[in-house]
Design a protein around this motif. Structure first.
Motif, PDB file in Angstrom:
ATOM      1  N   MET A   1       5.055 -42.346  27.761  1.00  0.00           N
ATOM      2  CA  MET A   1       6.097 -43.379  27.870  1.00  0.00           C
ATOM      3  C   MET A   1       7.178 -43.129  26.828  1.00  0.00           C
ATOM      4  N   THR A   2       8.453 -43.136  27.261  1.00  0.00           N
ATOM      5  CA  THR A   2       9.552 -42.910  26.330  1.00  0.00           C
ATOM      6  C   THR A   2       9.995 -44.218  25.688  1.00  0.00           C
ATOM      7  N   THR A   3      10.330 -44.133  24.393  1.00  0.00           N
ATOM      8  CA  THR A   3      10.805 -45.325  23.679  1.00  0.00           C
ATOM      9  C   THR A   3      12.224 -45.144  23.169  1.00  0.00           C
ATOM     10  N   SER A   4      12.846 -43.984  23.446  1.00  0.00           N
ATOM     11  CA  SER A   4      14.201 -43.717  22.966  1.00  0.00           C
ATOM     12  C   SER A   4      15.227 -44.385  23.870  1.00  0.00           C
ATOM     13  N   ALA A   5      16.481 -44.442  23.373  1.00  0.00           N
ATOM     14  CA  ALA A   5      17.571 -44.999  24.170  1.00  0.00           C
ATOM     15  C   ALA A   5      17.836 -44.098  25.366  1.00  0.00           C
ATOM     16  N   LEU A   6      18.182 -44.703  26.487  1.00  0.00           N
ATOM     17  CA  LEU A   6      18.378 -43.964  27.730  1.00  0.00           C
ATOM     18  C   LEU A   6      19.728 -44.306  28.343  1.00  0.00           C
ATOM     19  N   ARG A   7      20.278 -43.352  29.082  1.00  0.00           N
ATOM     20  CA  ARG A   7      21.497 -43.574  29.853  1.00  0.00           C
ATOM     21  C   ARG A   7      21.191 -43.294  31.314  1.00  0.00           C
ATOM     22  N   VAL A   8      21.763 -44.100  32.192  1.00  0.00           N
ATOM     23  CA  VAL A   8      21.500 -43.952  33.618  1.00  0.00           C
ATOM     24  C   VAL A   8      22.816 -43.833  34.373  1.00  0.00           C
ATOM     25  N   ALA A   9      22.811 -43.034  35.425  1.00  0.00           N
ATOM     26  CA  ALA A   9      23.976 -42.896  36.307  1.00  0.00           C
ATOM     27  C   ALA A   9      23.526 -43.119  37.739  1.00  0.00           C
ATOM     28  N   VAL A  10      24.330 -43.850  38.493  1.00  0.00           N
ATOM     29  CA  VAL A  10      24.036 -44.141  39.901  1.00  0.00           C
ATOM     30  C   VAL A  10      25.253 -43.761  40.735  1.00  0.00           C
ATOM     31  N   ASP A  11      25.038 -42.877  41.703  1.00  0.00           N
ATOM     32  CA  ASP A  11      26.100 -42.418  42.599  1.00  0.00           C
ATOM     33  C   ASP A  11      25.719 -42.814  44.022  1.00  0.00           C
ATOM     34  N   ILE A  12      26.437 -43.790  44.577  1.00  0.00           N
ATOM     35  CA  ILE A  12      26.144 -44.264  45.930  1.00  0.00           C
ATOM     36  C   ILE A  12      27.012 -43.499  46.919  1.00  0.00           C
ATOM     37  N   GLY A  13      26.375 -42.661  47.735  1.00  0.00           N
ATOM     38  CA  GLY A  13      27.082 -41.890  48.745  1.00  0.00           C
ATOM     39  C   GLY A  13      26.914 -42.494  50.121  1.00  0.00           C
ATOM     40  N   GLY A  14      27.472 -41.820  51.116  1.00  0.00           N
ATOM     41  CA  GLY A  14      27.401 -42.339  52.472  1.00  0.00           C
ATOM     42  C   GLY A  14      26.016 -42.258  53.077  1.00  0.00           C
ATOM     43  N   THR A  15      25.190 -41.304  52.609  1.00  0.00           N
ATOM     44  CA  THR A  15      23.853 -41.111  53.164  1.00  0.00           C
ATOM     45  C   THR A  15      22.762 -41.418  52.149  1.00  0.00           C
ATOM     46  N   PHE A  16      22.914 -40.895  50.924  1.00  0.00           N
ATOM     47  CA  PHE A  16      21.911 -41.103  49.890  1.00  0.00           C
ATOM     48  C   PHE A  16      22.541 -41.703  48.633  1.00  0.00           C
ATOM     49  N   THR A  17      21.704 -42.395  47.870  1.00  0.00           N
ATOM     50  CA  THR A  17      22.072 -42.896  46.549  1.00  0.00           C
ATOM     51  C   THR A  17      21.328 -42.064  45.512  1.00  0.00           C
ATOM     52  N   ASP A  18      22.083 -41.432  44.608  1.00  0.00           N
ATOM     53  CA  ASP A  18      21.501 -40.549  43.597  1.00  0.00           C
ATOM     54  C   ASP A  18      21.436 -41.267  42.256  1.00  0.00           C
ATOM     55  N   THR A  19      20.301 -41.119  41.585  1.00  0.00           N
ATOM     56  CA  THR A  19      20.093 -41.762  40.289  1.00  0.00           C
ATOM     57  C   THR A  19      19.595 -40.725  39.291  1.00  0.00           C
ATOM     58  N   VAL A  20      20.159 -40.747  38.087  1.00  0.00           N
ATOM     59  CA  VAL A  20      19.783 -39.802  37.030  1.00  0.00           C
ATOM     60  C   VAL A  20      19.519 -40.582  35.750  1.00  0.00           C
TER      61      VAL A  20
END
Length: 696
Positions: A1-20
């Motif tokens: 389990m990670t306890t460090s600060a995290l950054r998230v990106a969400v890209d909503i496309g026409g077919t799929f939604t990508d999350t990093v």
């Protein structure tokens, strides 16, 4: 389990939604590709973020940075799903949209389709009042006519209004006053004014941009409020930043007020990623190739900077003809986008020719193989039939693939055409690959550049799968496939700076430039841009870029000249002339001695500083990689069925190499190494695909 600060990106496309999900030091630790939920895009985004947090055992409170990009604004404009808009211009200028450029985009086409500019003449209104080009009031605003105007707007059923008065870029007082008076009478009305949206000369482009902003503003304001509320309810406490078309990020509040800046924001993230990969690899001339489920985007990158523009067109009546769409004037990363993605639908036209796209099956129902009710043959169905997609590993196993349904859809599509299933599938791929290669060649020619010397950087859910086939047709011999390419645009979001750019008209000639007035003008623009950037990056070190748009007297278009980031002095004028004439010679092979030089527009871009990319360390050869298994594919080089090696990308090590035909499988995509290509792995884990016979 990670306890460090995290950054998230969400890209909503026409077919799929990508999350990093990325750690503070820039390491991608989890990714997800989930089907987009068109009825409520926030739902798909929530699923994606839940998946990546669960994968690493983290909770919502660990998220300290959140970046979002979406195609919702673009799709609303293309599909005409925005508000009912009316326009208000100066008395005597009701027909700006009808007159447009006073020319046809295709001179000899008798069946020409005029661009749909959203506002019909019946909803075009006027009001008396006038400013001149220097911002001096010629005629006061007719405030006595506002009541009648408000009644007319109410009777027209307008839900949003675009106000565009002459020369408001020089003095916005009339636009601002008219907005306030209308809001007092019609408090529920969404109003966009051109001096906020696009404060530049050329009233047709400025009005179109303001209309487009007004058209999507109610939809986007509601969507962004719901999006922020949904994630706040889950426990996200950091600000949500929005990706913009210009390759930077802005606050959700600015995005809600100026949603036109969000158009093409997803593809901009991909170009940012490609530029960073290019810098890491030392590749100075690059073609970025991003193929998703609905569209493919290609962008030229030189000296690690994506090609940029100040104008583009929405919803062209003719895909490759300039002037056939609605012009929008905002800062944007310049790329060509065509309706060629995994979900693009194939059909046979009345002449018996295979056609692919631009219509897409989207995420609902999706390709026939997805088993969601889709009946049409798509590019993904063709790839499955050719054995280029392993059903068990597709979309991390979250989607069950029905290979029989893919074959049946292809057979239905080509019934009576005399083609076998494999032949038809190969035909679909050849058509879509040639369409993308042709678009890339045309984009390069329009920019005066050559594709053959460039390195392709391929990503997106389908980019690595089609990269070698497109590269062969485009004359490109080397391809880079970065890590996590299936969610490449979302990864790019996390490398983008918080930035805001303002372009504003202030006409002057170089010989009569008011230096003190110009410096004050720049100070005002910098303060405006900094206030937006500081809202998203309160502690960051900021950089400023100043630009002048210059031309010879009487010309219709300007050349972009970078200015020093400081107050200008009289002794700078000779240097500005030298810079302009040098750039003019570079573009047109000569300058024009003695000609008066004009400056029409000035721009300021304020951005947070980006971390340097660094260079990839040299990697020593580490021998041939060992495939996990072999599988039958339809090889486009030999045009026969043959065995291809199958590799798990996670097992490949820096320095290892392999020969095509091969499939390199990873969670969100597959890289297809054609029989005439080989692949090696560099120190970053990037795949380098090289055409047979290539010599550096």
């Amino acid at each position: 389990m990670t306890t460090s600060a995290l950054r998230v990106a969400v890209d909503i496309g026409g077919t799929f939604t990508d999350t990093v999900l990325m750690t503070g030091d820039g390491t991608v630790i989890a990714t997800a590709k989930t089907p987009t939920t068109p009825r409520n895009p926030t739902e798909g985004a929530l699923h994606g973020v839940r998946d990546v947090l669960r994968d690493v055992g983290a909770d919502w409170a660990r998220i300290t940075g959140f970046i979002h990009g979406t195609t919702l604004a673009t799709n609303a404009l293309i599909e005409r799903r925005g508000a009912r808009v009316a326009s208000v211009t100066n008395a005597g200028f009701r027909d700006i949209l009808e007159i447009a450029y006073e020319r046809r985009y295709s001179q000899y086409d008798i069946n020409i389709d005029k661009p749909d500019l959203i506002v019909p003449r019946a909803r075009s209104f006027t009001i008396a009042g006038r400013m001149d080009a220097q911002g001096r009031e010629l005629t006061p605003l007719d405030e006595t006519g506002v009541d009648a105007l408000a009644d007319a707007l109410r009777d027209s059923g307008a839900e949003a209004v675009a106000i565009c008065l002459l020369h408001s870029y020089a003095n916005p007082a009339h636009e601002q006053r008219l907005r306030d008076l209308l809001l007092a009478r019609l408090p529920g009305l969404a109003i966009s004014i051109s001096s906020d949206v696009s404060p530049e000369a050329r009233e047709f482009d400025r009005l179109c941009t303001t209309v487009a902003n007004a058209y999507i503003q109610p939809l986007m304001a509601h969507y962004l409020a719901d999006f922020a509320s949904a994630f706040a309810a889950e426990g996200v406490r950091c600000p949500i930043l929005m990706m913009t078309a210009g390759g930077g990020m802005t606050t959700i509040e600015t995005a809600a007020a100026l949603p036109i800046r969000l158009v093409e924001s997803g593809p901009a993230g991909g170009a940012i990623l490609a530029a960073r990969i290019a810098e890491r690899a030392g590749a100075r001339e690059v073609l970025s190739f991003d193929m998703g489920g609905t569209t493919a985007k290609l962008c030229l990158i030189d000296e690690y900077q994506p090609q940029s523009a100040r104008r583009f067109e929405i919803a062209r009546a003719e895909r490759f003809i300039k002037g056939s769409g609605m012009p929008v004037r905002i800062p944007v990363l310049e790329m060509i986008e065509i309706g060629a993605g995994g979900g693009s639908i194939a059909h046979v036209d009345r002449l018996g020719r295979i056609q692919v796209g631009p219509h897409s099956a989207g995420s609902e129902p999706g390709p026939a193989a997805f088993g969601k009710g889709g009946q049409n043959a798509t590019v993904t169905d063709a790839d499955i039939q050719q054995g280029l997609i392993e059903p068990a590993s597709f979309a991390e196993g979250r989607l069950r693939i029905d290979t029989g349904a893919a074959a049946d859809a292809i057979d239905r599509c080509f019934e009576g055409a005399g083609l076998g299933t494999d032949e038809a599938a190969a035909g679909i791929s050849e058509i879509v690959d040639e369409s993308m290669a042709g678009a890339g060649r045309m984009h390069a020619v329009e920019s005066g550049k050559d594709l053959g010397a460039r390195i392709m950087i391929a990503f997106g859910g389908n980019g690595p799968l089609h990269a070698t086939r497109v590269a062969r047709r485009a004359g490109v011999q080397r391809i880079l496939i970065p890590r996590a390419p299936g969610v490449g645009s979302a990864v790019g979001f996390l490398y983008a700076p918080v930035s805001f750019e303002i372009v504003r008209s202030r006409y002057a000639t170089l010989d009569s430039l008011d230096i003190d007035g110009l410096n004050a003008f720049f100070d005002t623009m910098i303060a405006e841009a900094e206030s937006v950037v500081r809202a998203g990056a309160p502690e960051a070190l900021l950089t400023t870029r100043r630009t002048a748009f210059m031309r010879y007297h009487g010309q219709g278009h300007e050349i972009e000249i970078t200015l020093p980031d400081r107050a200008l002095a009289a002794e700078d004028l000779a240097h500005l002339r030298h810079l302009f004439e040098a750039e003019y010679r570079a573009q047109f092979a000569r300058s024009v001695p003695g000609m008066v030089i004009e400056i029409l527009n000035w721009s300021v871009r304020v951005a947070s500083s980006a971390d340097p990319a660094g260079r990839v360390a040299r990697t020593e050869p580490a021998g041939r990689a060992v495939p996990q298994r072999r599988s039958s594919i339809l090889c486009e080089v030999s045009q026969t069925r043959r065995e291809a090696d199958i590799y798990d990308r996670a097992t490949l090590r820096p320095g290892q190499s392999l020969q095509g035909p091969a499939l390199i499988i990873e969670p969100q995509t597959t890289t297809y190494v054609s029989a005439d290509f080989s692949a090696t792995v560099d120190g970053d884990g990037t795949l380098i695909l090289t055409a047979e016979g290539y010599t550096a």
